[in-house]
Design a protein around this motif. Structure first.
Motif, PDB file in Angstrom:
ATOM      1  N   PRO A  93       0.801  -1.232   0.000  1.00  0.00           N
ATOM      2  CA  PRO A  93       0.000   0.000   0.000  1.00  0.00           C
ATOM      3  C   PRO A  93       0.828   1.273   0.000  1.00  0.00           C
ATOM      4  CG  PRO A  93      -0.887  -1.590   1.569  1.00  0.00           C
ATOM      5  CD  PRO A  93       0.417  -2.155   1.088  1.00  0.00           C
ATOM      6  N   LEU A  94       2.006   1.238   0.620  1.00  0.00           N
ATOM      7  CA  LEU A  94       2.827   2.446   0.713  1.00  0.00           C
ATOM      8  C   LEU A  94       3.912   2.497  -0.352  1.00  0.00           C
ATOM      9  CD1 LEU A  94       3.282   2.632   4.600  1.00  0.00           C
ATOM     10  CD2 LEU A  94       1.563   3.760   3.167  1.00  0.00           C
ATOM     11  N   GLY A  95       3.915   1.522  -1.246  1.00  0.00           N
ATOM     12  CA  GLY A  95       4.959   1.465  -2.264  1.00  0.00           C
ATOM     13  C   GLY A  95       4.486   1.964  -3.612  1.00  0.00           C
ATOM     14  N   THR A  96       5.359   1.860  -4.574  1.00  0.00           N
ATOM     15  CA  THR A  96       5.042   2.286  -5.940  1.00  0.00           C
ATOM     16  C   THR A  96       5.146   1.116  -6.913  1.00  0.00           C
ATOM     17  OG1 THR A  96       7.372   2.906  -6.317  1.00  0.00           O
ATOM     18  CG2 THR A  96       5.883   4.623  -5.512  1.00  0.00           C
ATOM     19  N   ARG A  97       5.628  -0.022  -6.455  1.00  0.00           N
ATOM     20  CA  ARG A  97       5.813  -1.175  -7.326  1.00  0.00           C
ATOM     21  C   ARG A  97       4.534  -1.994  -7.414  1.00  0.00           C
ATOM     22  NH1 ARG A  97      10.634  -5.450  -6.235  1.00  0.00           N
ATOM     23  NH2 ARG A  97       9.565  -5.508  -4.213  1.00  0.00           N
ATOM     24  N   THR A  98       4.213  -2.452  -8.613  1.00  0.00           N
ATOM     25  CA  THR A  98       3.021  -3.267  -8.800  1.00  0.00           C
ATOM     26  C   THR A  98       3.339  -4.734  -8.513  1.00  0.00           C
ATOM     27  OG1 THR A  98       3.482  -3.685 -11.137  1.00  0.00           O
ATOM     28  CG2 THR A  98       2.197  -1.700 -10.584  1.00  0.00           C
ATOM     29  N   ASN A  99       2.282  -5.530  -8.402  1.00  0.00           N
ATOM     30  CA  ASN A  99       2.465  -6.967  -8.214  1.00  0.00           C
ATOM     31  C   ASN A  99       3.268  -7.565  -9.360  1.00  0.00           C
ATOM     32  OD1 ASN A  99       1.063  -7.192  -5.792  1.00  0.00           O
ATOM     33  ND2 ASN A  99      -0.901  -7.570  -6.782  1.00  0.00           N
ATOM     34  N   ARG A 100       2.977  -7.101 -10.584  1.00  0.00           N
ATOM     35  CA  ARG A 100       3.702  -7.632 -11.740  1.00  0.00           C
ATOM     36  C   ARG A 100       5.208  -7.371 -11.602  1.00  0.00           C
ATOM     37  NH1 ARG A 100       1.267  -5.054 -15.242  1.00  0.00           N
ATOM     38  NH2 ARG A 100      -0.099  -6.615 -16.180  1.00  0.00           N
ATOM     39  N   GLN A 101       5.575  -6.176 -11.195  1.00  0.00           N
ATOM     40  CA  GLN A 101       6.997  -5.838 -11.042  1.00  0.00           C
ATOM     41  C   GLN A 101       7.638  -6.655  -9.923  1.00  0.00           C
ATOM     42  OE1 GLN A 101       6.159  -1.644 -10.498  1.00  0.00           O
ATOM     43  NE2 GLN A 101       7.137  -1.124 -12.450  1.00  0.00           N
ATOM     44  N   HIS A 102       6.901  -6.838  -8.830  1.00  0.00           N
ATOM     45  CA  HIS A 102       7.421  -7.638  -7.712  1.00  0.00           C
ATOM     46  C   HIS A 102       7.650  -9.077  -8.140  1.00  0.00           C
ATOM     47  CE1 HIS A 102       7.789  -9.510  -3.789  1.00  0.00           C
ATOM     48  NE2 HIS A 102       6.742 -10.269  -4.050  1.00  0.00           N
ATOM     49  N   VAL A 103       6.667  -9.649  -8.817  1.00  0.00           N
ATOM     50  CA  VAL A 103       6.758 -11.048  -9.233  1.00  0.00           C
ATOM     51  C   VAL A 103       7.874 -11.239 -10.256  1.00  0.00           C
ATOM     52  CG1 VAL A 103       5.539 -12.902 -10.446  1.00  0.00           C
ATOM     53  CG2 VAL A 103       4.352 -11.554  -8.705  1.00  0.00           C
ATOM     54  N   GLU A 104       7.976 -10.342 -11.230  1.00  0.00           N
ATOM     55  CA  GLU A 104       9.014 -10.474 -12.253  1.00  0.00           C
ATOM     56  C   GLU A 104      10.409 -10.311 -11.654  1.00  0.00           C
ATOM     57  OE1 GLU A 104       8.726 -11.567 -15.292  1.00  0.00           O
ATOM     58  OE2 GLU A 104       6.601 -11.845 -14.799  1.00  0.00           O
ATOM     59  N   SER A 105      10.534  -9.420 -10.662  1.00  0.00           N
ATOM     60  CA  SER A 105      11.821  -9.258  -9.994  1.00  0.00           C
ATOM     61  C   SER A 105      12.226 -10.538  -9.278  1.00  0.00           C
ATOM     62  CB  SER A 105      11.745  -8.099  -8.990  1.00  0.00           C
ATOM     63  OG  SER A 105      12.931  -7.999  -8.229  1.00  0.00           O
ATOM     64  N   ASN A 106      11.268 -11.159  -8.599  1.00  0.00           N
ATOM     65  CA  ASN A 106      11.556 -12.420  -7.911  1.00  0.00           C
ATOM     66  C   ASN A 106      11.902 -13.525  -8.892  1.00  0.00           C
ATOM     67  OD1 ASN A 106      11.444 -11.777  -5.197  1.00  0.00           O
ATOM     68  ND2 ASN A 106       9.286 -12.299  -4.949  1.00  0.00           N
ATOM     69  N   LYS A 107      11.216 -13.564 -10.016  1.00  0.00           N
ATOM     70  CA  LYS A 107      11.501 -14.599 -11.014  1.00  0.00           C
ATOM     71  C   LYS A 107      12.900 -14.424 -11.596  1.00  0.00           C
ATOM     72  CE  LYS A 107       6.816 -15.831 -12.467  1.00  0.00           C
ATOM     73  NZ  LYS A 107       5.910 -16.076 -13.609  1.00  0.00           N
ATOM     74  N   GLU A 108      13.275 -13.194 -11.846  1.00  0.00           N
ATOM     75  CA  GLU A 108      14.619 -12.929 -12.371  1.00  0.00           C
ATOM     76  C   GLU A 108      15.689 -13.420 -11.393  1.00  0.00           C
ATOM     77  OE1 GLU A 108      17.507  -9.095 -13.412  1.00  0.00           O
ATOM     78  OE2 GLU A 108      15.350  -8.815 -13.121  1.00  0.00           O
ATOM     79  N   LYS A 109      15.492 -13.120 -10.124  1.00  0.00           N
ATOM     80  CA  LYS A 109      16.457 -13.554  -9.118  1.00  0.00           C
ATOM     81  C   LYS A 109      16.418 -15.067  -8.933  1.00  0.00           C
ATOM     82  CE  LYS A 109      16.006  -9.122  -6.756  1.00  0.00           C
ATOM     83  NZ  LYS A 109      15.365  -8.414  -5.618  1.00  0.00           N
ATOM     84  N   ALA A 110      15.229 -15.654  -9.036  1.00  0.00           N
ATOM     85  CA  ALA A 110      15.112 -17.107  -8.901  1.00  0.00           C
ATOM     86  C   ALA A 110      15.888 -17.810 -10.010  1.00  0.00           C
ATOM     87  CB  ALA A 110      13.645 -17.519  -8.935  1.00  0.00           C
ATOM     88  N   ARG A 111      15.819 -17.277 -11.228  1.00  0.00           N
ATOM     89  CA  ARG A 111      16.578 -17.871 -12.340  1.00  0.00           C
ATOM     90  C   ARG A 111      18.081 -17.767 -12.088  1.00  0.00           C
ATOM     91  NH1 ARG A 111      11.975 -16.060 -15.491  1.00  0.00           N
ATOM     92  NH2 ARG A 111      12.746 -13.923 -15.511  1.00  0.00           N
TER      93      ARG A 111
END
Length: 236
Positions: A204-222
């Protein structure tokens, strides 16, 4: 049972409100930073305060020793929760009586009835029924893991993976095989999950969307999977 499987079962049994599935425990172990777990002798270990329920669980013993110690830990946990509930209830009741002493008996009775319903809904302790758990599963490990693998886990629930601190990035070379496989399982699930509401704000207090959060995690997971493959891919 290997050490990781025992750790997962212990987490679900002692903290059922927090750990509802195998994935929720894997995410906590391998993605969440500051969770209290550290790599020690190739395992993710947690410093247990002596006398607490989790401190009596024998993760290093035989399967039978582990189950018996877990029964004791669950009973201790249930007793602690019951005492906490009773203490909280008594405190709330005393405050309620002081506040309503000036009211008529009829109003007081009605209010107390509402409060009892409130306690049952919000303050009743969450109790893990160990006997029911054992009776249903008959402690069939494959069945337990299959049931608890239900990936009722949302992509947004995954903690922001850290290249420096998340356990999937810090796996030591002497890690036990079960933990390497556990990390790979966690990564596979992170890569498989997609956001159900991608355009909503992740916080709620951030500027990042769920899509950006998920894609960031996927990039790091790879990246984490590539590291694991480099370290263990050529081992027999």
């Amino acid at each position: 049972m290997n050490h990781l499987d025992k750790t997962i079962i212990q987490s679900i049994a002692l903290y059922p409100s927090l750990n509802k599935s195998r994935m929720s425990v894997l995410e906590h172990l391998f993605c969440t930073i500051g969770n209290g777990y550290e790599w020690i002798r190739g395992r993710l270990e947690y410093y247990e305060i002596p006398g607490t329920p989790s401190s009596v669980v024998n993760l290093d013993g035989t399967d039978e020793e582990f189950i018996e110690s877990l029964k004791i830990a669950v009973e201790m946990q249930n007793v602690e929760r019951a005492r906490s509930y009773e203490k909280n209830q008594n405190s709330q009741v005393r405050a309620l009586l002081q506040e309503t002493s000036r009211l008529s008996q009829e109003i007081s009775d009605r209010f107390a009835e509402m409060e009892r319903e409130h306690y049952e809904e919000f303050y009743a302790p969450i109790v893990f029924d160990m006997e029911k758990f054992l009776r249903i599963s008959k402690f069939d490990m494959e069945k337990f893991l299959r049931i608890s693998k239900s990936y009722d886990f949302k992509a947004e629930n995954v903690y922001p993976i850290s290249r420096d601190y998340s356990a999937i990035f810090t796996i030591p070379e002497d890690a036990e095989p079960c933990y390497v496989l556990g990390a790979m399982e966690t990564i596979s699930i992170v890569l498989m999950l997609d956001s159900e509401n991608p355009d909503a704000l992740w916080h709620p207090l951030g500027t990042r969307t769920n899509r950006q959060h998920v894609e960031s995690n996927k990039e790091k997971a790879r990246e984490a999977m590539e590291r694991i493959n480099r370290l263990w891919g050529t081992r027999g």
